[in-house]
Structures are given as C-alpha cells and as structure tokens.
Design a protein around this motif. Structure first.
Motif, mmCIF file in Angstrom:
data_model
loop_
_atom_site.group_PDB
_atom_site.id
_atom_site.type_symbol
_atom_site.label_atom_id
_atom_site.label_comp_id
_atom_site.label_asym_id
_atom_site.label_seq_id
_atom_site.Cartn_x
_atom_site.Cartn_y
_atom_site.Cartn_z
ATOM 1 N N LEU A 22 0.827 -1.211 0.000
ATOM 2 C CA LEU A 22 0.000 0.000 0.000
ATOM 3 C C LEU A 22 0.860 1.260 0.000
ATOM 4 C CD1 LEU A 22 -2.913 -0.767 2.507
ATOM 5 C CD2 LEU A 22 -3.065 -0.507 0.026
ATOM 6 N N THR A 23 1.843 1.317 0.878
ATOM 7 C CA THR A 23 2.684 2.514 0.940
ATOM 8 C C THR A 23 3.512 2.665 -0.331
ATOM 9 O OG1 THR A 23 4.366 1.244 2.148
ATOM 10 C CG2 THR A 23 2.789 2.517 3.458
ATOM 11 N N ALA A 24 3.912 1.540 -0.932
ATOM 12 C CA ALA A 24 4.641 1.615 -2.200
ATOM 13 C C ALA A 24 3.749 2.197 -3.293
ATOM 14 C CB ALA A 24 5.145 0.233 -2.605
ATOM 15 N N ALA A 25 2.481 1.789 -3.310
ATOM 16 C CA ALA A 25 1.545 2.328 -4.299
ATOM 17 C C ALA A 25 1.363 3.829 -4.097
ATOM 18 C CB ALA A 25 0.202 1.609 -4.200
ATOM 19 N N ALA A 26 1.293 4.260 -2.833
ATOM 20 C CA ALA A 26 1.137 5.691 -2.556
ATOM 21 C C ALA A 26 2.359 6.472 -3.040
ATOM 22 C CB ALA A 26 0.916 5.914 -1.064
ATOM 23 N N ARG A 27 3.554 5.929 -2.821
ATOM 24 C CA ARG A 27 4.767 6.615 -3.293
ATOM 25 C C ARG A 27 4.787 6.699 -4.816
ATOM 26 N NH1 ARG A 27 7.073 3.348 0.729
ATOM 27 N NH2 ARG A 27 7.867 1.898 -0.851
ATOM 28 N N ARG A 28 4.382 5.622 -5.468
ATOM 29 C CA ARG A 28 4.363 5.628 -6.934
ATOM 30 C C ARG A 28 3.279 6.571 -7.462
ATOM 31 N NH1 ARG A 28 8.196 3.576 -5.429
ATOM 32 N NH2 ARG A 28 9.262 1.693 -6.168
ATOM 33 N N LEU A 29 2.219 6.748 -6.684
ATOM 34 C CA LEU A 29 1.177 7.686 -7.094
ATOM 35 C C LEU A 29 1.726 9.113 -7.102
ATOM 36 C CD1 LEU A 29 -1.740 8.253 -7.883
ATOM 37 C CD2 LEU A 29 -2.319 8.354 -5.447
ATOM 38 N N GLU A 30 2.544 9.438 -6.109
ATOM 39 C CA GLU A 30 3.172 10.762 -6.110
ATOM 40 C C GLU A 30 4.022 10.946 -7.366
ATOM 41 O OE1 GLU A 30 6.469 13.454 -3.677
ATOM 42 O OE2 GLU A 30 6.465 11.262 -3.563
ATOM 43 N N ALA A 31 4.825 9.928 -7.701
ATOM 44 C CA ALA A 31 5.671 10.019 -8.895
ATOM 45 C C ALA A 31 4.826 10.146 -10.157
ATOM 46 C CB ALA A 31 6.579 8.795 -8.980
ATOM 47 N N ALA A 32 3.707 9.416 -10.196
ATOM 48 C CA ALA A 32 2.829 9.498 -11.366
ATOM 49 C C ALA A 32 2.248 10.899 -11.505
ATOM 50 C CB ALA A 32 1.711 8.460 -11.247
ATOM 51 N N TRP A 33 1.878 11.502 -10.381
ATOM 52 C CA TRP A 33 1.330 12.860 -10.445
ATOM 53 C C TRP A 33 2.387 13.859 -10.910
ATOM 54 C CZ3 TRP A 33 -2.934 15.507 -10.792
ATOM 55 C CH2 TRP A 33 -2.871 16.888 -10.618
ATOM 56 N N LEU A 34 3.606 13.725 -10.408
ATOM 57 C CA LEU A 34 4.669 14.636 -10.836
ATOM 58 C C LEU A 34 4.924 14.491 -12.339
ATOM 59 C CD1 LEU A 34 7.171 14.296 -7.853
ATOM 60 C CD2 LEU A 34 5.525 16.136 -8.298
ATOM 61 N N ALA A 35 4.849 13.254 -12.833
ATOM 62 C CA ALA A 35 4.997 13.043 -14.277
ATOM 63 C C ALA A 35 3.829 13.667 -15.027
ATOM 64 C CB ALA A 35 5.091 11.548 -14.579
ATOM 65 N N LEU A 36 2.635 13.577 -14.444
ATOM 66 C CA LEU A 36 1.468 14.206 -15.075
ATOM 67 C C LEU A 36 1.650 15.722 -15.132
ATOM 68 C CD1 LEU A 36 -2.255 13.391 -14.550
ATOM 69 C CD2 LEU A 36 -1.484 15.740 -14.306
ATOM 70 N N GLU A 37 2.156 16.313 -14.052
ATOM 71 C CA GLU A 37 2.398 17.756 -14.057
ATOM 72 C C GLU A 37 3.399 18.147 -15.138
ATOM 73 O OE1 GLU A 37 1.564 19.464 -9.576
ATOM 74 O OE2 GLU A 37 3.614 18.960 -10.156
ATOM 75 N N ALA A 38 4.460 17.348 -15.271
ATOM 76 C CA ALA A 38 5.454 17.637 -16.310
ATOM 77 C C ALA A 38 4.826 17.512 -17.693
ATOM 78 C CB ALA A 38 6.642 16.687 -16.170
ATOM 79 N N GLY A 39 3.994 16.492 -17.875
ATOM 80 C CA GLY A 39 3.306 16.335 -19.152
ATOM 81 C C GLY A 39 2.347 17.477 -19.424
ATOM 82 N N ALA A 40 1.661 17.940 -18.374
ATOM 83 C CA ALA A 40 0.736 19.063 -18.534
ATOM 84 C C ALA A 40 1.490 20.327 -18.929
ATOM 85 C CB ALA A 40 -0.038 19.288 -17.240
ATOM 86 N N ALA A 41 2.673 20.524 -18.348
ATOM 87 C CA ALA A 41 3.479 21.692 -18.712
ATOM 88 C C ALA A 41 3.904 21.622 -20.176
ATOM 89 C CB ALA A 41 4.706 21.780 -17.806
ATOM 90 N N GLU A 42 4.258 20.429 -20.640
ATOM 91 C CA GLU A 42 4.648 20.266 -22.045
ATOM 92 C C GLU A 42 3.459 20.506 -22.967
ATOM 93 O OE1 GLU A 42 6.646 19.827 -25.431
ATOM 94 O OE2 GLU A 42 7.527 19.978 -23.421
ATOM 95 N N GLU A 43 2.293 19.979 -22.589
ATOM 96 C CA GLU A 43 1.089 20.238 -23.381
ATOM 97 C C GLU A 43 0.800 21.735 -23.418
ATOM 98 O OE1 GLU A 43 -0.812 18.103 -25.103
ATOM 99 O OE2 GLU A 43 0.419 16.381 -24.546
ATOM 100 N N GLY A 44 0.971 22.395 -22.275
ATOM 101 C CA GLY A 44 0.727 23.829 -22.216
ATOM 102 C C GLY A 44 1.643 24.604 -23.143
ATOM 103 N N ARG A 45 2.913 24.191 -23.210
ATOM 104 C CA ARG A 45 3.845 24.872 -24.121
ATOM 105 C C ARG A 45 3.432 24.662 -25.577
ATOM 106 N NH1 ARG A 45 7.528 23.336 -20.003
ATOM 107 N NH2 ARG A 45 7.876 21.287 -20.937
ATOM 108 N N ARG A 46 2.957 23.474 -25.879
ATOM 109 C CA ARG A 46 2.511 23.209 -27.255
ATOM 110 C C ARG A 46 1.288 24.057 -27.593
ATOM 111 N NH1 ARG A 46 -0.962 19.601 -29.700
ATOM 112 N NH2 ARG A 46 -1.483 18.598 -27.708
ATOM 113 N N PHE A 47 0.344 24.127 -26.666
ATOM 114 C CA PHE A 47 -0.838 24.958 -26.891
ATOM 115 C C PHE A 47 -0.453 26.429 -26.999
ATOM 116 C CE2 PHE A 47 -3.274 21.580 -24.297
ATOM 117 C CZ PHE A 47 -3.432 20.802 -25.427
ATOM 118 N N GLU A 48 0.537 26.835 -26.197
ATOM 119 C CA GLU A 48 0.949 28.239 -26.197
ATOM 120 C C GLU A 48 1.468 28.650 -27.569
ATOM 121 O OE1 GLU A 48 0.779 31.727 -24.449
ATOM 122 O OE2 GLU A 48 0.406 29.902 -23.285
#
Length: 250
Positions: free
Chosen positions: A169-195
């Motif tokens: 369970l705690t491993a899944a929670a840690r990986r969820l944090e990493a997944a969210w950080l990757a999502l944020e990075a992806g969102a920033a890249e999408e934002g630059r493309r839209f910009e």
C-alpha cells in the motif's frame, strides 16, 4: 475467497499521507507559475479520494475483516481514482486551450474556419489524457504488486502477511506521487505546445496582397481610362460610347 481475519491491530491500514509526499502540499498561491499550479484542485481531489479509500479500508480492518480492507484498497479502486484524475486534468487543459484560442482568434480576427480546425475535440482530449497518463507506469506496476499479495493468498488459501500488504500500500502511494509529478510535467509540455498555437493565432494578420492587387487594378483601369478619354490612345469599340459622351460634355 474466505480469508482468516487477523486482529484489528495487525490489519491496520497504514497512514498514507507521508507516502503521498508532495501530493499533499498546500495549494499554490494565486498567480503562481509553478508547474501544476492550475491543477491544484484536481490534485487535492486525488488525495481526498485516496484518503477515502483508506478510511473505508480502516473500517473493515477495525471490524476484523481483512477481505473488506483489501477490497476497499485493491488495484481497481486505486486505478479508478487515478484514471478520473488523468481525465479531469486532460479536460482542464483542453478547455483552457480552447478558451484561449477563441480569445486570441477574436482579437486577431482569425478566420472562423481555421479556428475550428485548431480547437481541441473529444478525441484530442482523449489523446492528451493518454499522454498525461503515460507517466503512471510505475504506479500501475505497484498496483499489480498490491494485487499479487491478494492473488497469492487466494492460491494458497492463506491470509497474506499484514506487513506485506501494508508495504504494498505505501509503495503504491509513493508511486502515485511520482505518477502525479509526471502528469504535471506532461501538462506543462502540453501547455507549451498549446501556447505556440495560441501565439500563432494571436499574431495572425489578414493578408494584404488582395488589397494591394485590387488597388493596382483600380489604378491601372483609371490610368487607362484617362489615356483613352484624353485622346492619347485609340478608343476601343467597347468604350466608344463613353468616350463620345465624355467629349461632348467637355
């Protein structure tokens, strides 16, 4: 599957907040340009959903029901929360991009037909979601490991060690944090493309060559008529009536 319930203490759901790391950070202050600042409400809904799953699991664990505790925090429950989060983030990005594209087109008088081809459709939004979710591979792998603890018990007829399940369970929670950080990075890249698209629409200007071509045509016709009516060039048959009318008036 019928599992032998352990003690409530043994099956206590661990505190997941520390393992979620930066997912539990306070919202960014208004006007912040930090990555993901525009997705804070979605991030906090994700954390709330995880805590709700943990709360349900604790209720079952306190009742001495490890089956219920594991079901409340199984792979499907975590994955459903993550997929809703990815979908919400993609829809937010697409909606923001479309709003800004429309505003830029209004300001620059961009052709409506061209704008329709630039606005993101439902298919485009799903493609954005797929790109945003691509960074969650390690999280999904952690969920697979979590599920394997239950499947292992199913095949042996034994309750998995609570410590093994809690660690998963705690491993899944840690990986969820990493997944969210990757999502944020992806969102920033999408934002630059839209910009880039928004800037292109905003800086668009109507072509001037049709106006210049029309101006030159009018000047050419006016010059030719002046030469004809002034007697400098032969009068073509089509303009004979106009020329005679003009000459009789003058």
């Amino acid at each position: 599957m019928s599992l032998r319930p352990g003690s409530a203490a043994a099956w206590e759901v661990p505190e997941l907040g520390p393992s979620l790391g930066r997912l539990t950070d306070a919202p960014s202050f208004p006007g912040s340009r930090s990555a993901g600042s525009g997705l804070d409400d979605i991030r906090l809904r994700l954390v709330t959903s995880v805590f709700e799953l943990a709360g349900a699991g604790r209720s079952y664990a306190a009742a001495g029901d490890p089956d219920g505790a594991m079901a409340a925090l199984n792979r499907g429950a975590w994955l459903a929360v993550w997929e809703r989060t990815v979908s919400a983030a993609a829809e937010r990005l697409a909606r923001t991009a479309n709003t800004r594209l429309a505003a830029a087109a209004t300001e620059s008088h961009y052709p409506a037909g061209g704008l329709r081809h630039l606005l993101l459709t439902a298919d485009d939004t799903r493609a954005v979601a797929a790109r945003l979710g691509a960074g969650g591979g390690a999280f999904v792998a952690a969920l697979d490991e979590l599920e394997q603890t239950v499947h292992a018990a199913d095949s042996t007829g034994k309750v998995p060690l609570p410590e093994v399940w809690q660690s998963a369970l705690t491993a899944a929670a840690r990986r969820l944090e990493a997944a969210w950080l990757a999502l944020e990075a992806g969102a920033a890249e999408e934002g630059r493309r839209f910009e880039r698209e928004i800037h292109r629409v905003h800086s668009w200007r109507r072509p001037l060559w049709p106006l210049w071509a029309l101006t030159l045509l009018v000047l050419g016709v006016a010059t030719y008529l002046g030469l004809v009516l002034g007697g400098y060039v032969p009068v073509p048959p089509a303009l004979r009536g106009l020329a005679e009318f003009w000459w009789t008036r003058w």
